[in-house]
Design a protein around this motif. Structure first.
Motif, PDB file in Angstrom:
ATOM      1  N   TYR A  53      29.842  81.334   4.752  1.00 44.91           N
ATOM      2  CA  TYR A  53      29.706  80.535   3.544  1.00 44.91           C
ATOM      3  C   TYR A  53      28.451  79.662   3.548  1.00 44.91           C
ATOM      4  O   TYR A  53      28.107  79.080   2.522  1.00 44.91           O
ATOM      5  N   ARG A  54      27.777  79.582   4.708  1.00 44.28           N
ATOM      6  CA  ARG A  54      26.542  78.787   4.742  1.00 44.28           C
ATOM      7  C   ARG A  54      25.557  79.299   3.696  1.00 44.28           C
ATOM      8  O   ARG A  54      24.920  78.513   2.979  1.00 44.28           O
ATOM      9  N   ASP A  55      25.427  80.613   3.601  1.00 46.50           N
ATOM     10  CA  ASP A  55      24.478  81.202   2.661  1.00 46.50           C
ATOM     11  C   ASP A  55      25.035  81.326   1.247  1.00 46.50           C
ATOM     12  O   ASP A  55      24.400  81.911   0.382  1.00 46.50           O
ATOM     13  N   PHE A  56      26.235  80.762   1.021  1.00 42.78           N
ATOM     14  CA  PHE A  56      26.741  80.667  -0.350  1.00 42.78           C
ATOM     15  C   PHE A  56      26.013  79.547  -1.102  1.00 42.78           C
ATOM     16  O   PHE A  56      26.078  79.478  -2.335  1.00 42.78           O
ATOM     17  N   TYR A  57      25.329  78.682  -0.357  1.00 47.45           N
ATOM     18  CA  TYR A  57      24.627  77.535  -0.925  1.00 47.45           C
ATOM     19  C   TYR A  57      23.179  77.550  -0.446  1.00 47.45           C
ATOM     20  O   TYR A  57      22.771  78.435   0.322  1.00 47.45           O
ATOM     21  N   LEU A  58      22.396  76.595  -0.904  1.00 48.56           N
ATOM     22  CA  LEU A  58      20.970  76.560  -0.595  1.00 48.56           C
ATOM     23  C   LEU A  58      20.661  75.298   0.200  1.00 48.56           C
ATOM     24  O   LEU A  58      21.005  74.194  -0.236  1.00 48.56           O
ATOM     25  N   TRP A  59      19.966  75.463   1.340  1.00 46.52           N
ATOM     26  CA  TRP A  59      19.775  74.372   2.288  1.00 46.52           C
ATOM     27  C   TRP A  59      18.303  74.199   2.644  1.00 46.52           C
ATOM     28  O   TRP A  59      17.504  75.125   2.545  1.00 46.52           O
ATOM     29  N   ALA A  60      17.977  73.000   3.103  1.00 44.19           N
ATOM     30  CA  ALA A  60      16.643  72.704   3.629  1.00 44.19           C
ATOM     31  C   ALA A  60      16.795  71.712   4.769  1.00 44.19           C
ATOM     32  O   ALA A  60      17.622  70.790   4.699  1.00 44.19           O
ATOM     33  N   ASP A  61      16.019  71.895   5.837  1.00 43.24           N
ATOM     34  CA  ASP A  61      16.101  71.000   6.995  1.00 43.24           C
ATOM     35  C   ASP A  61      15.511  69.625   6.703  1.00 43.24           C
ATOM     36  O   ASP A  61      15.967  68.617   7.246  1.00 43.24           O
ATOM     37  N   GLU A  62      14.494  69.587   5.865  1.00 45.34           N
ATOM     38  CA  GLU A  62      13.875  68.324   5.468  1.00 45.34           C
ATOM     39  C   GLU A  62      13.904  68.219   3.947  1.00 45.34           C
ATOM     40  O   GLU A  62      13.910  69.233   3.242  1.00 45.34           O
ATOM     41  N   GLU A  63      13.907  66.998   3.450  1.00 42.24           N
ATOM     42  CA  GLU A  63      14.009  66.809   2.002  1.00 42.24           C
ATOM     43  C   GLU A  63      12.773  67.362   1.298  1.00 42.24           C
ATOM     44  O   GLU A  63      11.658  66.874   1.513  1.00 42.24           O
ATOM     45  N   PRO A  64      12.940  68.368   0.459  1.00 41.94           N
ATOM     46  CA  PRO A  64      11.800  68.942  -0.254  1.00 41.94           C
ATOM     47  C   PRO A  64      11.333  68.014  -1.378  1.00 41.94           C
ATOM     48  O   PRO A  64      12.062  67.145  -1.844  1.00 41.94           O
ATOM     49  N   ASP A  65      10.090  68.213  -1.795  1.00 41.51           N
ATOM     50  CA  ASP A  65       9.596  67.514  -2.979  1.00 41.51           C
ATOM     51  C   ASP A  65      10.324  68.036  -4.210  1.00 41.51           C
ATOM     52  O   ASP A  65      10.832  69.166  -4.229  1.00 41.51           O
ATOM     53  N   LEU A  66      10.343  67.217  -5.234  1.00 43.82           N
ATOM     54  CA  LEU A  66      10.983  67.619  -6.483  1.00 43.82           C
ATOM     55  C   LEU A  66      10.080  68.572  -7.235  1.00 43.82           C
ATOM     56  O   LEU A  66       8.940  68.241  -7.566  1.00 43.82           O
ATOM     57  N   HIS A  67      10.558  69.779  -7.482  1.00 43.90           N
ATOM     58  CA  HIS A  67       9.790  70.780  -8.220  1.00 43.90           C
ATOM     59  C   HIS A  67       9.656  70.337  -9.670  1.00 43.90           C
ATOM     60  O   HIS A  67      10.652  69.952 -10.300  1.00 43.90           O
TER      61      HIS A  67
END
Length: 431
Positions: free
Chosen positions: A125-139
């Motif tokens: 289920y980890r790949d059921f959602y979207l993750w990032a190790d560090e906070e990304p900039d706001l697109h």
């Protein structure tokens, strides 16, 4: 004229109802399936052909049920699966179809899928959602859907020690619909409710299901592939089931959601709605003539679902600044009547000053436009908003306290204020 029995939705009048705020049969202050079932004769007298149910699934209740934590159940406050099946059976016996909300752009953060995903990085289920190790900039093109209530689309989760993606509220993590396993789960959900007798689904946030999510850049290889998969699955399981999509996109892009007649059957017509409101504000037909010319022609078997109001903000973001100013001046002169820098949080009757002639004119216009008319529950009795409530809850009534049961022979009494409701102000929307 309907071409086949399978295109029943092109001749239908749809009635959108928030079950928990409709009719309370057991006196606990919350509408339920028993109360809705007892109201079916009322719907028949109104001439309703199809009932569209807003989410009724188990939920923490932080976003009017759109924060789903179990796609295969009924919120215990509203009844049981048995009550749901009885409602569908009783509706069918009266010739009334039932469409339910399919909310698969995101889940609640209390959904077992997300709980498993955050606790175990090796879980499927980890790949059921979207993750990032560090906070990304706001697109710049993927900001929060609710500006002023959320300031980012990435939130940190301590258990996962990672940031997860959400376009809506932080308690609604986005599903990774590019993952084939997620798509298979969605098909199982669709199949489950079809087996219980529903006649179709309103696809929530369909416009986001075709866009890039998370850290991915650029367009998807096949943006509409998921919608085609849903259509193919639904048509295979039940040929007369309908997919009604929420896709608030520019006119030039809307035709893509019909595809070649292999995607959505109906599209909620946000573009027409914004210009219909502008036409009412200005007292002229030019805005309607413009949008009818701009909208693409649906393929055979597809069409538009037109409405005067829904249970969200009245979105006028498609209008120019000058056009928005005219609408605000006419229908939302006070700042707290507005929301998200794009909309109005008022119901139809008070927008039109409770003037029956103007309301009847607006509905005459709605029913004469090409497409399927959608009516929001309570509008047939001139229901108003409650501006004391935060955000969208001004038009989405909350239920609290016991309510007197209404006799089955009389119209149900939705639990909210009338068109002449108090106009006490609130300074800003919030949760």
């Amino acid at each position: 004229m309907r071409e086949t029995e399978n295109s029943w939705y092109q001749d239908a009048t749809v009635y959108s109802v928030d079950l928990k705020a409709f009719r309370d049969a057991d006196g606990d202050g919350i509408g339920d399936f028993q109360g809705l079932t007892e109201s079916l004769d009322y719907f028949s007298r109104l001439g309703i052909d199809c009932i569209w149910l807003l989410p009724f699934y188990p939920t923490p209740g932080r976003d009017n049920g759109y924060d789903v934590m179990d796609y295969y159940g009924v919120d215990s406050r509203l009844g049981t699966l048995g009550d749901f099946v009885e409602f569908v059976r009783a509706a069918e016996s009266r010739g009334i179809r039932v469409v339910v909300d399919l909310v698969v752009n995101h889940t609640s953060d209390q959904h077992p899928w997300f709980q498993a995903a955050r606790e175990d990085p090796d879980s499927k289920y980890r790949d059921f959602y979207l993750w990032a190790d560090e906070e990304p900039d706001l697109h710049p093109d993927r900001g929060p859907i609710f500006p002023g209530e959320e300031d980012h689309v990435w939130s940190y989760d301590e258990a996962a020690d990672a940031y997860y993606y959400h376009r809506f509220y932080h308690f609604q993590p986005d599903l990774n619909v590019a993952n084939p396993a997620v798509r298979e789960e969605v098909k199982k959900i669709i199949g489950f409710w079809l087996e219980l007798g529903v006649d179709g689904f309103r696809i929530d946030a369909a416009g986001l299901l075709t866009q890039t999510k998370g850290l991915a850049e650029g367009p998807l290889d096949d943006p509409h592939g998921f919608l085609r998969e849903m259509r193919e699955f639904v048509s295979r399981r039940r040929s007369d089931a309908v997919l009604l999509a929420e896709a608030d996109r520019p006119p030039a892009e809307l035709g893509e959601y019909f595809g070649d007649g292999d995607e959505m059957h109906l599209l909620l017509n946000f573009q027409l709605n914004a210009r219909l409101v502008l036409a009412l504000a200005r007292g002229e037909s030019a805005p309607l003539a413009y949008v009818l010319d701009e909208l693409p022609d649906p393929p055979e078997g597809a069409g538009w679902a037109n409405f005067l109001r829904n249970l969200e903000e009245l979105n006028i973001g498609a209008l120019t600044e000058a056009e928005q100013a005219d609408v605000y001046e006419a229908f939302a002169p006070d700042e707290d009547m507005r929301i998200y820098d794009r909309g109005i949080r008022r119901r139809l009757a008070p927008i039109l000053d409770g003037d029956r002639d103007r309301i009847e004119l607006a509905y005459s216009l709605l029913f004469s436009l090409p497409g399927t008319p959608v009516v929001v529950y309570g509008d047939e009795m001139g229901m108003g908003e409650d501006l004391n409530q935060p955000g969208r809850f001004a038009v989405r009534p909350r239920c609290s306290g016991p309510t007197r049961r209404t006799p089955a022979s009389r119209p149900p009494t939705p639990t909210t204020s009338s068109a002449r409701s108090s106009r006490t102000r609130r300074s800003a929307p919030g949760r």
